[in-house]
Design a protein around this motif. Structure first.
Motif, PDB file in Angstrom:
ATOM      1  N   ARG A  42       0.836  -1.200   0.000  1.00 57.14           N
ATOM      2  CA  ARG A  42       0.000   0.000   0.000  1.00 57.14           C
ATOM      3  C   ARG A  42       0.880   1.263   0.000  1.00 57.14           C
ATOM      4  N   ALA A  43       1.940   1.228   0.809  1.00 58.97           N
ATOM      5  CA  ALA A  43       2.845   2.378   0.882  1.00 58.97           C
ATOM      6  C   ALA A  43       3.569   2.587  -0.446  1.00 58.97           C
ATOM      7  N   GLY A  44       3.961   1.473  -1.092  1.00 58.66           N
ATOM      8  CA  GLY A  44       4.650   1.569  -2.377  1.00 58.66           C
ATOM      9  C   GLY A  44       3.754   2.145  -3.463  1.00 58.66           C
ATOM     10  N   ILE A  45       2.477   1.761  -3.458  1.00 58.83           N
ATOM     11  CA  ILE A  45       1.535   2.280  -4.460  1.00 58.83           C
ATOM     12  C   ILE A  45       1.253   3.751  -4.197  1.00 58.83           C
ATOM     13  N   GLU A  46       1.161   4.110  -2.911  1.00 52.50           N
ATOM     14  CA  GLU A  46       0.944   5.519  -2.567  1.00 52.50           C
ATOM     15  C   GLU A  46       2.098   6.385  -3.069  1.00 52.50           C
ATOM     16  N   GLU A  47       3.314   5.846  -3.014  1.00 49.11           N
ATOM     17  CA  GLU A  47       4.468   6.574  -3.510  1.00 49.11           C
ATOM     18  C   GLU A  47       4.393   6.743  -5.029  1.00 49.11           C
ATOM     19  N   ILE A  48       3.902   5.704  -5.733  1.00 47.75           N
ATOM     20  CA  ILE A  48       3.720   5.809  -7.189  1.00 47.75           C
ATOM     21  C   ILE A  48       2.683   6.873  -7.513  1.00 47.75           C
ATOM     22  N   ARG A  49       1.615   6.917  -6.747  1.00 51.65           N
ATOM     23  CA  ARG A  49       0.582   7.937  -6.954  1.00 51.65           C
ATOM     24  C   ARG A  49       1.173   9.340  -6.796  1.00 51.65           C
ATOM     25  N   GLN A  55      -2.400  11.854  -7.640  1.00 53.18           N
ATOM     26  CA  GLN A  55      -3.076  12.140  -6.372  1.00 53.18           C
ATOM     27  C   GLN A  55      -4.543  12.502  -6.543  1.00 53.18           C
ATOM     28  N   THR A  56      -4.873  13.161  -7.633  1.00 56.12           N
ATOM     29  CA  THR A  56      -6.249  13.648  -7.796  1.00 56.12           C
ATOM     30  C   THR A  56      -7.168  12.611  -8.435  1.00 56.12           C
ATOM     31  N   GLY A  57      -6.691  11.436  -8.732  1.00 57.92           N
ATOM     32  CA  GLY A  57      -7.537  10.428  -9.361  1.00 57.92           C
ATOM     33  C   GLY A  57      -6.915   9.047  -9.256  1.00 57.92           C
ATOM     34  N   GLU A  58      -7.527   8.102  -9.942  1.00 53.28           N
ATOM     35  CA  GLU A  58      -7.065   6.722  -9.891  1.00 53.28           C
ATOM     36  C   GLU A  58      -5.841   6.506 -10.780  1.00 53.28           C
ATOM     37  N   ILE A  59      -5.062   5.484 -10.419  1.00 53.79           N
ATOM     38  CA  ILE A  59      -3.983   5.023 -11.289  1.00 53.79           C
ATOM     39  C   ILE A  59      -4.637   4.148 -12.356  1.00 53.79           C
ATOM     40  N   LYS A  60      -4.865   4.709 -13.515  1.00 50.84           N
ATOM     41  CA  LYS A  60      -5.555   3.958 -14.567  1.00 50.84           C
ATOM     42  C   LYS A  60      -4.749   4.004 -15.853  1.00 50.84           C
ATOM     43  N   SER A  61      -4.715   2.870 -16.534  1.00 48.36           N
ATOM     44  CA  SER A  61      -4.002   2.789 -17.808  1.00 48.36           C
ATOM     45  C   SER A  61      -4.582   3.769 -18.812  1.00 48.36           C
ATOM     46  N   GLN A  62      -5.902   3.910 -18.802  1.00 50.21           N
ATOM     47  CA  GLN A  62      -6.575   4.776 -19.774  1.00 50.21           C
ATOM     48  C   GLN A  62      -6.153   6.235 -19.619  1.00 50.21           C
ATOM     49  N   LYS A  63      -5.853   6.653 -18.391  1.00 46.56           N
ATOM     50  CA  LYS A  63      -5.440   8.037 -18.169  1.00 46.56           C
ATOM     51  C   LYS A  63      -4.069   8.327 -18.779  1.00 46.56           C
ATOM     52  N   VAL A  64      -3.210   7.301 -18.773  1.00 45.08           N
ATOM     53  CA  VAL A  64      -1.878   7.464 -19.372  1.00 45.08           C
ATOM     54  C   VAL A  64      -1.973   7.331 -20.882  1.00 45.08           C
ATOM     55  N   GLN A 171      -6.270  -0.721  -8.776  1.00 47.85           N
ATOM     56  CA  GLN A 171      -5.776   0.257  -9.740  1.00 47.85           C
ATOM     57  C   GLN A 171      -4.486  -0.217 -10.404  1.00 47.85           C
ATOM     58  N   ILE A 172      -3.628  -0.877  -9.648  1.00 49.61           N
ATOM     59  CA  ILE A 172      -2.406  -1.429 -10.238  1.00 49.61           C
ATOM     60  C   ILE A 172      -2.765  -2.535 -11.234  1.00 49.61           C
ATOM     61  N   ALA A 173      -3.780  -3.356 -10.902  1.00 52.55           N
ATOM     62  CA  ALA A 173      -4.235  -4.399 -11.826  1.00 52.55           C
ATOM     63  C   ALA A 173      -4.763  -3.777 -13.108  1.00 52.55           C
ATOM     64  N   ASP A 174      -5.488  -2.668 -12.990  1.00 50.31           N
ATOM     65  CA  ASP A 174      -5.982  -1.948 -14.162  1.00 50.31           C
ATOM     66  C   ASP A 174      -4.821  -1.491 -15.037  1.00 50.31           C
ATOM     67  N   VAL A 176      -1.738  -2.656 -15.156  1.00 49.53           N
ATOM     68  CA  VAL A 176      -1.032  -3.805 -15.735  1.00 49.53           C
ATOM     69  C   VAL A 176      -1.827  -4.404 -16.892  1.00 49.53           C
ATOM     70  N   ALA A 177      -3.130  -4.589 -16.703  1.00 46.39           N
ATOM     71  CA  ALA A 177      -3.966  -5.145 -17.773  1.00 46.39           C
ATOM     72  C   ALA A 177      -3.924  -4.253 -19.005  1.00 46.39           C
ATOM     73  N   GLY A 178      -4.033  -2.940 -18.787  1.00 46.93           N
ATOM     74  CA  GLY A 178      -3.965  -2.012 -19.913  1.00 46.93           C
ATOM     75  C   GLY A 178      -2.627  -2.040 -20.607  1.00 46.93           C
ATOM     76  N   THR A 179      -1.552  -2.174 -19.841  1.00 52.71           N
ATOM     77  CA  THR A 179      -0.214  -2.241 -20.438  1.00 52.71           C
ATOM     78  C   THR A 179      -0.048  -3.515 -21.259  1.00 52.71           C
ATOM     79  N   LEU A 180      -0.577  -4.622 -20.764  1.00 52.67           N
ATOM     80  CA  LEU A 180      -0.535  -5.860 -21.547  1.00 52.67           C
ATOM     81  C   LEU A 180      -1.291  -5.683 -22.860  1.00 52.67           C
ATOM     82  N   GLY A 181      -2.362  -4.890 -22.821  1.00 52.94           N
ATOM     83  CA  GLY A 181      -3.069  -4.554 -24.055  1.00 52.94           C
ATOM     84  C   GLY A 181      -2.169  -3.802 -25.020  1.00 52.94           C
ATOM     85  N   TYR A 182      -1.365  -2.884 -24.502  1.00 48.03           N
ATOM     86  CA  TYR A 182      -0.429  -2.127 -25.343  1.00 48.03           C
ATOM     87  C   TYR A 182       0.725  -3.007 -25.839  1.00 48.03           C
TER      88      TYR A 182
END
Length: 380
Positions: A42-49, A55-64, A171-174, A176-182
């Motif tokens: 959880r702490a590691g994902i918070e650091e990625i955020r 910070q203002t939204g979800e970690i989503k593949s679609q946003k990137v 959100q990390i699963a989202d 990763v799944a999106g990246t596998l799509g790419y």
């Protein structure tokens, strides 16, 4: 008691086989971690955020999206997390000819596939998916798990839904799944795809590609049946593969025979233990690629019967059909045939005796040349 492993899954793609509008692949990715490492994760994902301005939204593949430089930066940090990633990657182009063109059939196939792999790989796991959005497949999978899994397969809450807004893990699963799509989807692939794959490789524990040619090694490795007999399984598989290599769908019958065997191979990989595929389910698939309906008599005689005449081993019972992988499968086929054959032979014999007696042996119903084998059998 808390489960040893937790998994957070998300999906990429849709069931649609209209590749002019939708992508070529459907992907389910599961981010797996040990329960004891959850707070650290959880702490590691918070650091990625924080680091990558989520910070203002979800970690989503679609946003990137196609911002490949940013995606690489995020992946570099995801690869440092104490997680493993397991994914099922389905090339829908290879399923389009096998009657998976409608949602119900597509999801049913994937449900079996994902369930079998989780059962084999993770005997004790708690699985969570997003409760919002368009995760239709995950909702169907939840129903499938609740209906089919043994009580000791998934511990804890069995299968949970979490809002991705409140679950960094999903959100990390989202992402990763999106990246596998790419990496794999033809509409998303680019010159950056190999680098995405390389960046993910430290946390990849398994990528399961479907469909691909079923090898005997995979058949043996993925077996979940204690009665499995490698000799029977191998000869059954080799005879089917030999037929598929030599034959072509030059007419409707050949197409139906080839389609039927391909379906058996696909369902063998996704079946739980000694599952038989019901005839009605096979008909649904075959009818996607033909103009008319499949009649049960035609299927039994011209498809299954003709294949058996060519030496292909097909197990059958009242429950349906499957590739034989143990003696029990073949015994089931014999018993099924015995219930039909022996009463028929007995009736023929009684009719023959009655007419011979009535005609003082002048008329033998089996005297014609085409009945020679049957006559020899009864006479013996």
């Amino acid at each position: 008691m808390q489960p040893a492993m937790l998994a957070f899954a998300d999906e990429f793609g849709t069931h649609s086989l209209d590749f002019t509008k939708e992508g070529t692949h459907f992907i389910v990715a599961a981010v797996i971690c040990k329960n004891e490492n959850l707070e650290k994760l959880r702490a590691g994902i918070e650091e990625i955020r924080r680091k990558h301005k989520f910070q203002t939204g979800e970690i989503k593949s679609q946003k990137v999206g196609p911002n490949h430089r940013r995606r690489k930066q995020v992946l570099e940090d995801i690869a440092r997390l104490e997680i493993s990633v397991y994914a099922v990657i389905v090339d829908k182009r290879k399923l389009s000819s096998e009657g998976f063109g409608y949602k119900k059939s597509f999801y049913k196939f994937l449900n079996r596939l994902l369930y079998k792999d989780l059962f084999r790989t993770f005997p004790s796991i708690e699985l969570y998916v997003d409760e919002h959005g368009s995760n239709d497949f995950m909702r169907e999978f939840k129903k499938y798990v609740e209906k089919h899994h043994p009580r000791n397969l998934f511990t804890g809450h069995d299968f949970g839904f979490k809002n991705s807004e409140n679950s960094y893990f999903i959100q990390i699963a989202d992402f990763v799944a999106g990246t596998l799509g790419y990496i794999y989807d033809e509409k998303k692939k680019s010159e950056h795809s190999p680098e995405f794959e390389k960046l993910l490789s430290p946390v990849l524990s398994g990528l399961n590609f479907f469909p691909s040619e079923l090898s005997f090694e995979e058949l043996e490795e993925t077996n979940t049946d204690s009665a499995f007999d490698p000799t029977i399984a191998q000869v059954s598989l080799l005879r089917i593969q030999d037929f598929l290599e030599k034959e072509r769908g030059t007419d409707q019958l050949k197409s139906d025979q080839i389609g039927f065997l391909k379906l058996l191979l696909i369902f063998q990989r996704t079946g739980i233990k000694n599952r038989y595929v019901p005839a009605r389910e096979i008909f649904e698939h075959l009818e996607q690629n033909r103009s008319g309906k499949v009649s049960p008599e035609y299927f039994r005689t011209d498809v299954v019967g003709a294949l058996r005449d060519k030496g292909i081993l097909i197990a059958s019972s009242r429950a349906g059909y499957k590739i034989p992988t143990c003696a029990k499968d073949l015994e089931s086929f014999i018993n099924h045939g015995k219930r039909i054959i022996l009463p028929m032979i007995s009736r023929i014999e009684q009719a023959r005796k009655t007419i011979k007696l009535a005609t003082n042996n002048d008329l033998d119903l089996l005297a014609k040349p085409e009945f020679a084998k049957l006559k020899k059998l009864l006479d013996s």
